[in-house]
Scaffold this active site. Sequence first.
Site: not given
Ligand code: NAI
Length: 261
Positions: A72, A152, A165, A98
């Site tokens: 992204v 978040s 972040y 996301n």
């Molecule tokens: P995750 O690490 O399981 O999934 C995140 C995905 O985003 C990964 O597959 C990664 O390859 C992808 N990604 C990272 N940078 C990227 C880029 N430049 N372009 C395309 N894809 C990219 O983590 P999760 O937790 O599912 O994260 C999803 C969202 O939720 C994020 O925005 C995170 O900040 C947010 N979030 C997560 C929390 C948690 O406790 N897991 C709490 C609050 C928010």
Amino acid sequence: MTPYKHLDRSIAGKTLLVTGAASGMGRATAHLFAREGANVMATDMNGEGVQVVAEEIRAAGFENVQAMALDVSDHDALKASVEATVKAFGGLDILINNAGFARLAHPSEDAYEDIWHASVNVMLTAHQRLIRAALPHLMKTETGGRIVNIASTEGLGATPGNGPYVAAKHGVIGLTRAMAVDLGRDGVTCNAICPGPIETGINASIPDDHKVIYAKRRVPLRRYGIPEEVANITLSLCLPAASYLNGAIIPVDGGMSIKNA
Ligand code: NAI
């Protein structure tokens, strides 16, 4: 009396583009929306990972999914992902911003600067770029285009050592409100979800016993959430019936953000 008007609670036939779908909440969102009959364009910078997710969904009996590699932070690739989605499914009704990552740094560290730029780029600038690329299609949607940004609880407060972040996620909340105000007249809603601690790849390196202690201390439900619990709220915001919800910032955190002591 005015007759009761039943509003549509199905996303069947709608088309969704979701970023960061190789893991965690993005993956759960792709699974859930495909099961509910939406056409799903699952994207992630991890191209192989997101192909695996698409195969999982097809193996579960849902053919209405395609996967594509998308970093992204690449502006041209964002536009191309919208075009690919429209080409594959004939339109774009729902956008889920996301993709994200977590990298800690104290303000005294040199690394702070690079982490700042990467965080704002991936978790804020990319959101507005993808929204603007998708907009002409979202505006054509009969039942109203839907945008959900995954912010978040770090957009509502701050954890030490997490400045870039925290700043990006506070920005997502501002962006959500700004888009809600600007796009309302086009029939497009924009809302944000603030997940609390959710068991995903982003926190996989935190030892389980630390997670248990943290959750018992901070979260009224006394546990981490699972990605599916967030994906289901995301789905609710995308229903045709969610037509008057706009600019809302919704914590999905087991009550963490309203707990004082
Ligand atoms: P995750 O690490 O399981 O999934 C995140 C995905 O985003 C990964 O597959 C990664 O390859 C992808 N990604 C990272 N940078 C990227 C880029 N430049 N372009 C395309 N894809 C990219 O983590 P999760 O937790 O599912 O994260 C999803 C969202 O939720 C994020 O925005 C995170 O900040 C947010 N979030 C997560 C929390 C948690 O406790 N897991 C709490 C609050 C928010």
